[in-house]
Design an enzyme around this catalytic site. Structure first.
Site: not given
Length: 294
Positions: A133-135, A230, A233
């Site tokens: 997962l992204d930060r 991403n 997003r």
């Protein structure tokens, strides 16, 4: 964990889902059976069904899933273990924590925290990253406890994972209540993903449904057919509704003080037992706060 053994039933005659479940679980009572549906514990075929009046036809397979979120063990910096056995671990990761260290960043990560937890009990064991997962994205992550299990999960990801869903808080009122975004994505020199011309980069498919909206924000349930870097997003920016707090992808507002993205559902077949496990976490309270009556 003390979970009931997974149960599978085959439908023999036409009918509705709730009466069928009541018949198969006479000891539970109507309210408890309804709760099974609400929690997403019931699958018809390969789909999770929550509607009481879902029509059944002969031959349908009804699976009652275990709910991993019955266990919630905090192990450090907001990380909670939802499920653990000798092969896998499922956690709920907080926002702001890296999944795993990179060449440039050596700070404390979800991987390191979970690895320390495992080694505190079995010093010779370690964990293996399965996906990331992204930060700034919070939510459900799975780790393997051996390299063969890691490869088994990664090599068969599309078959193993039955459901992977997110909650996204985005800027603006999304016009269509449901939609699908299907494009090609490519990474720029600054490591930002963008919608490219067909045939350039990698194909990506994102489905969304509006859960709530006002004039300034929309709350979306998001399902992925592909898992590109991403992807959510970049795709939501491409339709003019950047994820709240996501400056890299065009966001100009951040009333919640974090990225408005949370991985809230994960359903998969256990790599060893074949059992279907399903996990679901609540929508973060901050996401809902922007819709409170002023």
């Amino acid at each position: 964990m003390n979970l009931d053994k997974q149960r599978v039933f085959t439908v023999e005659k036409e009918g509705l889902l709730l009466p069928f479940l009541l018949e198969k679980h006479p000891q539970k009572g109507r309210n408890k059976v309804k709760a099974m549906l609400t929690r997403g514990q019931v699958m018809v075929g390969n789909s999770v069904i929550t509607k009481h009046n879902h029509a059944l036809v002969p031959g349908d397979n009804i699976t009652i899933l275990n709910v991993g979120s019955l266990e919630n063990k905090a192990i450090g910096i907001g990380v909670a273990i939802l499920y653990e056995d000798e092969h896998i671990i499922v956690i709920d990761k907080p926002p702001g924590l890296l999944s795993v260290a990179t060449d440039d960043e050596k700070e404390r990560t979800a991987f390191r925290i979970v690895n320390e937890h495992v080694q505190s009990q079995h010093p010779k064991e370690r964990i293996f990253i399965v996906h990331r997962l992204d930060r700034e994205t919070s939510g459900l992550m799975m780790f393997a406890k051996s390299e063969p299990i890691k490869h088994q999960l990664q090599d068969n990801w599309k078959d193993v994972v039955l459901e992977r869903a997110y909650i996204a808080l985005v800027e603006g009122a999304v016009e269509n209540d449901k939609g699908t975004i299907k494009t090609w994505l490519k990474e720029s020199n600054t490591k930002t993903m963008y919608v490219s011309r067909p045939g350039e980069g990698v194909p990506a498919i994102t489905h969304y449904e509006v859960l709530r909206k006002n004039s300034e924000f929309s709350l979306l349930a998001v399902h992925l057919d592909t898992g590109r870097k991403n992807q959510i997003r970049a795709h939501l920016q491409s339709i003019g509704h950047s994820v709240v707090g996501d400056r890299r992808y065009g966001s100009r507002k951040n009333p919640i003080g974090r990225l408005g993205l949370h991985a809230n559902k994960l359903s998969f077949r256990h790599p060893v037992t074949g059992e279907t496990l399903r996990f679901e976490t609540a929508i973060p309270a901050k996401f809902k706060s922007v819709f409170a009556v002023q």
